[in-house]
Design an enzyme around this catalytic site. Structure first.
Site, mmCIF file in Angstrom:
data_model
loop_
_atom_site.group_PDB
_atom_site.id
_atom_site.type_symbol
_atom_site.label_atom_id
_atom_site.label_comp_id
_atom_site.label_asym_id
_atom_site.label_seq_id
_atom_site.Cartn_x
_atom_site.Cartn_y
_atom_site.Cartn_z
ATOM 1 N N ASP A 29 -35.121 -53.301 -13.266
ATOM 2 C CA ASP A 29 -34.536 -53.736 -12.001
ATOM 3 C C ASP A 29 -33.338 -52.861 -11.663
ATOM 4 O O ASP A 29 -32.394 -52.763 -12.450
ATOM 5 C CB ASP A 29 -34.110 -55.206 -12.099
ATOM 6 C CG ASP A 29 -33.757 -55.803 -10.759
ATOM 7 O OD1 ASP A 29 -32.813 -55.291 -10.111
ATOM 8 O OD2 ASP A 29 -34.406 -56.791 -10.349
ATOM 9 N N HIS A 55 -36.413 -57.850 -2.509
ATOM 10 C CA HIS A 55 -36.044 -56.905 -3.567
ATOM 11 C C HIS A 55 -37.267 -56.478 -4.367
ATOM 12 O O HIS A 55 -38.108 -57.303 -4.741
ATOM 13 C CB HIS A 55 -35.020 -57.562 -4.497
ATOM 14 C CG HIS A 55 -34.503 -56.669 -5.566
ATOM 15 N ND1 HIS A 55 -33.903 -55.445 -5.301
ATOM 16 C CD2 HIS A 55 -34.486 -56.798 -6.922
ATOM 17 C CE1 HIS A 55 -33.541 -54.878 -6.434
ATOM 18 N NE2 HIS A 55 -33.884 -55.669 -7.430
ATOM 19 N N CYS A 72 -34.007 -50.071 -3.510
ATOM 20 C CA CYS A 72 -34.735 -50.666 -4.635
ATOM 21 C C CYS A 72 -36.181 -50.192 -4.692
ATOM 22 O O CYS A 72 -36.746 -49.989 -5.769
ATOM 23 C CB CYS A 72 -34.673 -52.197 -4.573
ATOM 24 S SG CYS A 72 -35.286 -52.916 -3.040
#
Length: 335
Positions: free
Chosen positions: A241, A224, A294
């Site tokens: 995030d 991630h 991401c």
């Protein structure tokens, strides 16, 4: 993770600023399993320093079923907008204005920024061909066709694509009207976590990061991508995030680095009470609604922040962002 689940370790190869290859062990799990666990985890109130996983598809205004819900104006705050010289005023809800801003942004994102010629270039770069073909070279980086194809829809961006894009942001910041910027390599955080300050001390031998307005730190955690933004004008260290995760441990390590760097390079002690560290909440920022984007969100957070623009894009803009990033890397300039 269940007690019976076996965690394997892999070697993640990284290249330091000095050109030597470094190796650091990271726990490696099945990418799909890790991503799926993050989505299935329910939001929870946790003590400072603990990891909190947010489920963007579960609750709150970001849920697709709630995004299109008809609003009741009587339940919203109302502001009065006065028109200068007209002698009239008009009441609008905050959501009306927010919808208008989002509509304008969507129209801009749908504008013909990608011409037919550009589209053809992008298709050629993402199409079949030898994976080792070098399509773009700059910043001591070679982007191959294999690297570029991580910008196809549903693919995960790799280190070279993100590092190249961060360098494009740094290059743009030298133009008038932009905040001064320093971007760290994607391997910086991993190296810092594994080896401490001494392992990255030489990474800034050619730059004084305390002379920059903004410092960007891409962070790779298992499978991630996320971003830490150091704004020295505001004295803030902020974690961004796209899955709504809160990682105060990441912030603590980055601020500890700042303290040691300041002491070593300037002989100045940073006062923690003068700095604010926090994680952006899921309600404050756009979130990815899948398990693939991401890296794109990390790059676009950095792009918008470095331009001083409100971060008002959403998941629907990602396909266009991916295309633009292909063209930008090919031509070594941002649109």
């Amino acid at each position: 993770m269940s007690p019976k689940h076996v965690v394997k370790f892999r070697k993640r190869k990284s290249q330091g600023e000095g050109g030597r290859d470094q190796k650091c062990e990271e726990p490696h799990e099945s990418p799909k399993r890790v991503k799926q666990e993050l989505y299935e985890k329910e939001p929870a109130h946790q003590e400072s320093g603990n990891r909190q996983a947010m489920n963007p598809m579960a609750k709150g205004p970001l849920h697709p079923n709630k995004q299109d819900k008809v609003r009741n104006p009587e339940e919203e705050d109302v502001i009065e907008v006065k028109y200068v010289g007209a002698g009239k005023s008009r009441k609008r809800t905050y959501s009306n204005i927010q919808d208008r801003v989002e509509k304008q942004h969507n129209e801009k994102c749908r504008s013909p920024d990608v011409t037919p010629d550009m589209e053809q270039e992008i298709m050629n770069a993402l199409g079949p061909g030898p994976q080792e073909d070098i399509l773009s070279s700059a910043f001591k980086l070679n982007i191959t066709r294999g690297d570029m194809q991580t910008l196809r829809e549903s693919q995960w961006l790799n280190d070279d694509i993100i590092n190249f894009y961060m360098n494009l942001l740094s290059h743009r910041s030298k133009s008038p009207g932009y905040a001064s910027l320093h971007t760290f390599n994607t391997f910086f955080y991993t190296k810092l976590k594994c080896g401490g300050y001494r392992s990255v001390k030489k990474w800034t031998r050619a730059v004084n990061i305390f002379e920059k307005d903004i410092v960007l730190v891409p962070v790779h955690l298992h499978v991630h991508w996320s971003l830490v933004v150091i704004d020295q004008r505001k004295k803030t260290v902020v974690y961004w995030d796209s899955m709504g995760l809160k990682r105060t441990d990441v912030l603590g390590l980055i601020f500890q680095y700042l303290q040691e760097e300041s002491k070593a390079k300037r002989n100045i002690d940073l006062d923690p009470s003068e700095w604010k560290q926090y994680c952006m909440s899921a309600e404050e920022i756009p979130l990815q609604l899948n398990m693939n984007d991401c890296g794109v969100f990390t790059c676009k957070y950095a792009d918008y922040i470095s331009r001083g623009q409100p971060i008002n894009f959403s998941q629907q803009h990602v396909p266009l962002f991916r295309k633009k990033m292909v063209w930008e890397i090919l031509h070594k300039r941002l649109l």
